[in-house]
Design a protein around this motif. Structure first.
Motif, PDB file in Angstrom:
ATOM      1  N   ALA A 119      -6.255   1.662  -3.848  1.00  0.00           N
ATOM      2  CA  ALA A 119      -7.809   1.417  -3.521  1.00  0.00           C
ATOM      3  C   ALA A 119      -7.857   0.026  -3.218  1.00  0.00           C
ATOM      4  O   ALA A 119      -8.479  -0.529  -2.201  1.00  0.00           O
ATOM      5  CB  ALA A 119      -8.838   1.729  -4.592  1.00  0.00           C
ATOM      6  N   TRP A 120      -7.212  -0.742  -4.093  1.00  0.00           N
ATOM      7  CA  TRP A 120      -7.349  -2.534  -3.638  1.00  0.00           C
ATOM      8  C   TRP A 120      -6.658  -2.690  -2.453  1.00  0.00           C
ATOM      9  O   TRP A 120      -7.127  -3.521  -1.546  1.00  0.00           O
ATOM     10  CB  TRP A 120      -6.580  -3.203  -5.067  1.00  0.00           C
ATOM     11  CG  TRP A 120      -6.627  -4.730  -4.475  1.00  0.00           C
ATOM     12  CD1 TRP A 120      -5.520  -5.410  -4.247  1.00  0.00           C
ATOM     13  CD2 TRP A 120      -7.675  -5.868  -4.647  1.00  0.00           C
ATOM     14  NE1 TRP A 120      -5.706  -6.729  -4.107  1.00  0.00           N
ATOM     15  CE2 TRP A 120      -7.221  -6.796  -4.292  1.00  0.00           C
ATOM     16  CE3 TRP A 120      -9.131  -5.594  -4.891  1.00  0.00           C
ATOM     17  CZ2 TRP A 120      -7.798  -8.084  -4.171  1.00  0.00           C
ATOM     18  CZ3 TRP A 120      -9.770  -6.690  -5.099  1.00  0.00           C
ATOM     19  CH2 TRP A 120      -9.085  -8.008  -4.494  1.00  0.00           C
ATOM     20  N   ILE A 149      -7.800  -4.403   1.196  1.00  0.00           N
ATOM     21  CA  ILE A 149      -7.157  -5.778   1.467  1.00  0.00           C
ATOM     22  C   ILE A 149      -6.609  -5.425   2.976  1.00  0.00           C
ATOM     23  O   ILE A 149      -6.925  -6.341   3.991  1.00  0.00           O
ATOM     24  CB  ILE A 149      -5.835  -6.020   0.378  1.00  0.00           C
ATOM     25  CG1 ILE A 149      -6.644  -6.377  -0.631  1.00  0.00           C
ATOM     26  CG2 ILE A 149      -5.138  -6.999   1.264  1.00  0.00           C
ATOM     27  CD1 ILE A 149      -7.300  -7.950  -0.541  1.00  0.00           C
ATOM     28  N   ALA A 150      -5.909  -4.242   3.248  1.00  0.00           N
ATOM     29  CA  ALA A 150      -5.449  -4.129   4.420  1.00  0.00           C
ATOM     30  C   ALA A 150      -6.757  -3.711   5.455  1.00  0.00           C
ATOM     31  O   ALA A 150      -6.604  -4.219   6.762  1.00  0.00           O
ATOM     32  CB  ALA A 150      -4.563  -2.601   4.451  1.00  0.00           C
ATOM     33  N   LEU A 151      -7.585  -3.121   5.046  1.00  0.00           N
ATOM     34  CA  LEU A 151      -8.882  -3.056   6.004  1.00  0.00           C
ATOM     35  C   LEU A 151      -9.505  -4.470   6.249  1.00  0.00           C
ATOM     36  O   LEU A 151      -9.744  -4.617   7.242  1.00  0.00           O
ATOM     37  CB  LEU A 151      -9.859  -2.130   5.445  1.00  0.00           C
ATOM     38  CG  LEU A 151      -9.514  -0.655   5.550  1.00  0.00           C
ATOM     39  CD1 LEU A 151     -10.519   0.208   4.814  1.00  0.00           C
ATOM     40  CD2 LEU A 151      -9.216  -0.188   6.984  1.00  0.00           C
ATOM     41  N   PHE A 152      -9.715  -5.298   5.362  1.00  0.00           N
ATOM     42  CA  PHE A 152     -10.334  -6.446   5.248  1.00  0.00           C
ATOM     43  C   PHE A 152      -9.566  -7.682   6.073  1.00  0.00           C
ATOM     44  O   PHE A 152      -9.979  -8.365   7.093  1.00  0.00           O
ATOM     45  CB  PHE A 152     -10.573  -7.080   3.972  1.00  0.00           C
ATOM     46  CG  PHE A 152     -11.746  -8.178   3.945  1.00  0.00           C
ATOM     47  CD1 PHE A 152     -13.021  -8.126   4.402  1.00  0.00           C
ATOM     48  CD2 PHE A 152     -11.377  -9.443   3.817  1.00  0.00           C
ATOM     49  CE1 PHE A 152     -13.708  -9.132   4.498  1.00  0.00           C
ATOM     50  CE2 PHE A 152     -12.146 -10.670   3.918  1.00  0.00           C
ATOM     51  CZ  PHE A 152     -13.302 -10.355   4.104  1.00  0.00           C
ATOM     52  N   THR A 175      -2.826 -12.727   3.492  1.00  0.00           N
ATOM     53  CA  THR A 175      -3.952 -12.536   2.381  1.00  0.00           C
ATOM     54  C   THR A 175      -4.096 -13.908   1.662  1.00  0.00           C
ATOM     55  O   THR A 175      -2.811 -14.495   1.380  1.00  0.00           O
ATOM     56  CB  THR A 175      -3.809 -11.601   1.596  1.00  0.00           C
ATOM     57  OG1 THR A 175      -3.487 -10.232   2.120  1.00  0.00           O
ATOM     58  CG2 THR A 175      -4.759 -11.267   0.799  1.00  0.00           C
ATOM     59  N   PRO A 176      -5.230 -14.495   1.345  1.00  0.00           N
ATOM     60  CA  PRO A 176      -5.355 -15.787   0.726  1.00  0.00           C
ATOM     61  C   PRO A 176      -4.632 -15.681  -0.829  1.00  0.00           C
ATOM     62  O   PRO A 176      -4.379 -14.505  -1.109  1.00  0.00           O
ATOM     63  CB  PRO A 176      -6.889 -16.099   0.615  1.00  0.00           C
ATOM     64  CG  PRO A 176      -7.401 -15.433   1.721  1.00  0.00           C
ATOM     65  CD  PRO A 176      -6.589 -14.216   1.965  1.00  0.00           C
ATOM     66  N   LEU A 178       0.881  -1.229   0.010  1.00  0.00           N
ATOM     67  CA  LEU A 178      -0.012   0.134   0.025  1.00  0.00           C
ATOM     68  C   LEU A 178       0.935   1.300  -0.086  1.00  0.00           C
ATOM     69  O   LEU A 178       0.578   2.240  -0.919  1.00  0.00           O
ATOM     70  CB  LEU A 178      -1.148   0.049   1.152  1.00  0.00           C
ATOM     71  CG  LEU A 178      -1.818   1.285   1.449  1.00  0.00           C
ATOM     72  CD1 LEU A 178      -2.737   1.551   0.165  1.00  0.00           C
ATOM     73  CD2 LEU A 178      -2.602   1.218   2.797  1.00  0.00           C
ATOM     74  N   THR A 179       1.742   1.309   0.915  1.00  0.00           N
ATOM     75  CA  THR A 179       2.656   2.401   0.889  1.00  0.00           C
ATOM     76  C   THR A 179       3.576   2.592  -0.329  1.00  0.00           C
ATOM     77  O   THR A 179       3.578   3.956  -0.976  1.00  0.00           O
ATOM     78  CB  THR A 179       3.929   2.208   1.987  1.00  0.00           C
ATOM     79  OG1 THR A 179       3.197   1.900   3.343  1.00  0.00           O
ATOM     80  CG2 THR A 179       4.604   3.379   2.086  1.00  0.00           C
ATOM     81  N   ALA A 180       3.951   1.483  -1.077  1.00  0.00           N
ATOM     82  CA  ALA A 180       4.787   1.556  -2.459  1.00  0.00           C
ATOM     83  C   ALA A 180       3.910   2.268  -3.501  1.00  0.00           C
ATOM     84  O   ALA A 180       4.267   3.064  -4.246  1.00  0.00           O
ATOM     85  CB  ALA A 180       5.407   0.164  -2.654  1.00  0.00           C
ATOM     86  N   THR A 181       2.736   1.673  -3.562  1.00  0.00           N
ATOM     87  CA  THR A 181       1.834   1.886  -4.501  1.00  0.00           C
ATOM     88  C   THR A 181       1.272   3.526  -4.491  1.00  0.00           C
ATOM     89  O   THR A 181       1.247   4.268  -5.323  1.00  0.00           O
ATOM     90  CB  THR A 181       0.563   1.195  -4.618  1.00  0.00           C
ATOM     91  OG1 THR A 181      -0.116   1.202  -3.524  1.00  0.00           O
ATOM     92  CG2 THR A 181       0.812  -0.240  -5.286  1.00  0.00           C
TER      93      THR A 181
END
Length: 167
Positions: free
Chosen positions: A118-119, A123-126, A132-133, A59-62
């Motif tokens: 956004a993805w 993912i981080a919230l979920f 992550t699967p 998330l940080t990188a994107t």
């Protein structure tokens, strides 16, 4: 003055309105190459069953890549607007086309970055810090690959534009 439709960015990105010979076909092929590459990476990651808990780092990188490309986009947006009133560029179609192409490609790269970011937020919230699967990790890999494909493409195009746009 006419309204720009939401599909205009897609039309510009794929050079569907281009008067430059061969530009339409090249743009569509490069776009499809990016989609195929990203999809292939995503499928391979999913089929290998890769799971990760590095969503925060991704998330940080994107987010950082998206911000940097957004900054470049604003610079070419300004140049694209100024090109319509600059006597040196007004009648120099190749240089003006380079500026417009860069503006659109960088904007497309920002869109890819926003989608990736956004993805990863979702993912981080979920999933939080849990693993992550495989299928969401595959989607993540595909989105990051697509974004990186366009970041590299934009950097190469910026390098090329530095020669084309010299006075």
């Amino acid at each position: 003055m006419s309204q720009i439709t939401p599909t205009q960015v897609v039309r510009d990105h794929l050079s569907l309105d281009s008067d430059v010979p061969g530009e339409k076909a090249r743009s569509v092929v490069v776009f499809l190459a990016g989609v195929v590459l990203a999809a292939a990476v995503g499928v391979v990651v999913w089929l290998l069953g890769v799971e990760t808990n590095a969503n925060g780092a991704l998330l940080t990188a994107t987010s950082i890549m998206t911000g940097l490309v957004f900054t470049m986009t604003m610079r070419f947006w300004e140049r694209s607007i100024d090109a319509r009133s600059d006597p040196d560029l007004l009648f120099d179609a190749p240089r003006r086309t380079t500026i417009d192409t860069m503006r659109t490609m960088l904007l497309w790269t920002v869109f890819a970055g926003v989608l990736s970011t956004a993805w990863f937020v979702g993912i981080a919230l979920f999933f939080g810090t849990e693993k992550t699967p495989a299928w969401p990790t595959g989607v993540s890999a595909a989105l990051v690959t697509y974004q990186l494909f366009y970041v590299v493409r934009a950097l190469l195009a910026l390098y090329s534009a530095s020669y084309t746009l010299r006075k």
